[in-house]
Scaffold this active site. Structure first.
Site, mmCIF file in Angstrom:
data_model
loop_
_atom_site.group_PDB
_atom_site.id
_atom_site.type_symbol
_atom_site.label_atom_id
_atom_site.label_comp_id
_atom_site.label_asym_id
_atom_site.label_seq_id
_atom_site.Cartn_x
_atom_site.Cartn_y
_atom_site.Cartn_z
ATOM 1 N N CYS A 171 66.529 -67.911 98.784
ATOM 2 C CA CYS A 171 66.086 -67.814 100.013
ATOM 3 C C CYS A 171 65.989 -68.970 100.852
ATOM 4 O O CYS A 171 66.120 -69.001 101.970
ATOM 5 C CB CYS A 171 64.500 -67.345 100.032
ATOM 6 S SG CYS A 171 64.417 -65.915 98.739
ATOM 7 N N ASP B 59 68.889 -60.012 103.790
ATOM 8 C CA ASP B 59 68.170 -60.705 104.856
ATOM 9 C C ASP B 59 68.864 -61.682 105.823
ATOM 10 O O ASP B 59 70.008 -61.936 105.463
ATOM 11 C CB ASP B 59 67.032 -61.827 104.188
ATOM 12 C CG ASP B 59 66.071 -60.954 103.470
ATOM 13 O OD1 ASP B 59 65.983 -59.857 103.641
ATOM 14 O OD2 ASP B 59 65.362 -61.657 102.637
ATOM 15 N N CYS C 216 70.465 -59.464 99.486
ATOM 16 C CA CYS C 216 69.197 -58.916 99.750
ATOM 17 C C CYS C 216 68.958 -58.213 101.111
ATOM 18 O O CYS C 216 67.981 -57.683 101.303
ATOM 19 C CB CYS C 216 68.146 -60.015 99.736
ATOM 20 S SG CYS C 216 68.366 -61.497 100.750
ATOM 21 N N CYS D 290 62.689 -62.327 103.928
ATOM 22 C CA CYS D 290 61.535 -62.154 103.057
ATOM 23 C C CYS D 290 60.389 -63.446 103.244
ATOM 24 O O CYS D 290 60.764 -64.370 104.185
ATOM 25 C CB CYS D 290 61.930 -62.256 101.506
ATOM 26 S SG CYS D 290 62.423 -63.911 101.019
HETATM 27 FE FE1 FES Z 1 66.651 -62.496 100.797
HETATM 28 FE FE2 FES Z 1 64.264 -63.987 100.179
HETATM 29 S S1 FES Z 1 65.207 -61.881 99.314
HETATM 30 S S2 FES Z 1 66.103 -64.218 101.718
#
Ligand code: FES
Length: 147
Positions: A103, A35, A33, A59
């Site tokens: 996450c 992040d 993702c 997120c």
């Molecule tokens: Fe990447 Fe939540 S979508 S940590």
């Protein structure tokens, strides 16, 4: 979809920021993702976590779980902090939707990475702490159905 606690920690995250000369710093990402999470720990000579801060490019669920995780490890010993799993964080937040469970791994792994950094700097070994991954997407846990 999100519990009141998740919304609260997302909108008013606790312990955001950084610690200068931190005892340990851990950064992990999730390549899937994109992040990223960084956690700073201030650990005293009795191995008690006096302060903790986090920064994230992530997120809302990553923000909320990191906020709660920092609250749960603050004031704890290193051993107690190791018991703060992503499941414990999710329970404290009254759950997360299944697609957002991964996450919560960012915070857990970033805390482990910061503890690892602390142990390396002090030349000690923390029982039960494994070398953290810098990318939690590798070997990501199966997402449980219960959340
Ligand atoms: Fe990447 Fe939540 S979508 S940590």
């Amino acid at each position: 979809m999100y519990s009141d606690k998740v919304m609260d920690h997302f909108q008013n995250p606790r312990n955001v920021g950084e610690i200068e000369n931190a005892s340990g710093v851990g950064t992990v990402g999730n390549a899937k993702c994109g992040d990223i999470m960084r956690i700073y720990l201030d650990i005293d000579e009795n191995q008690v976590i006096q302060d903790v801060k986090f920064k994230t490019f992530g997120c809302g669920a990553a923000v909320a779980t990191s906020s709660m995780a920092t609250e749960l490890v603050k004031g704890k010993t290193i051993d107690e902090a190791l018991q703060v799993t992503n499941k414990a964080v999710m329970e404290a937040l009254d759950g997360l939707p299944p697609v957002k469970v991964h996450c919560s791994l960012l915070a857990e792994e970033a805390i482990h990475a910061a503890l690892w950094d602390y142990a390396e700097k002090h030349g000690i070994k923390i029982e039960g702490l494994e070398k953290p991954k810098s990318d939690i997407h590798e070997g990501e846990e199966e997402e449980g159905e219960e959340y």
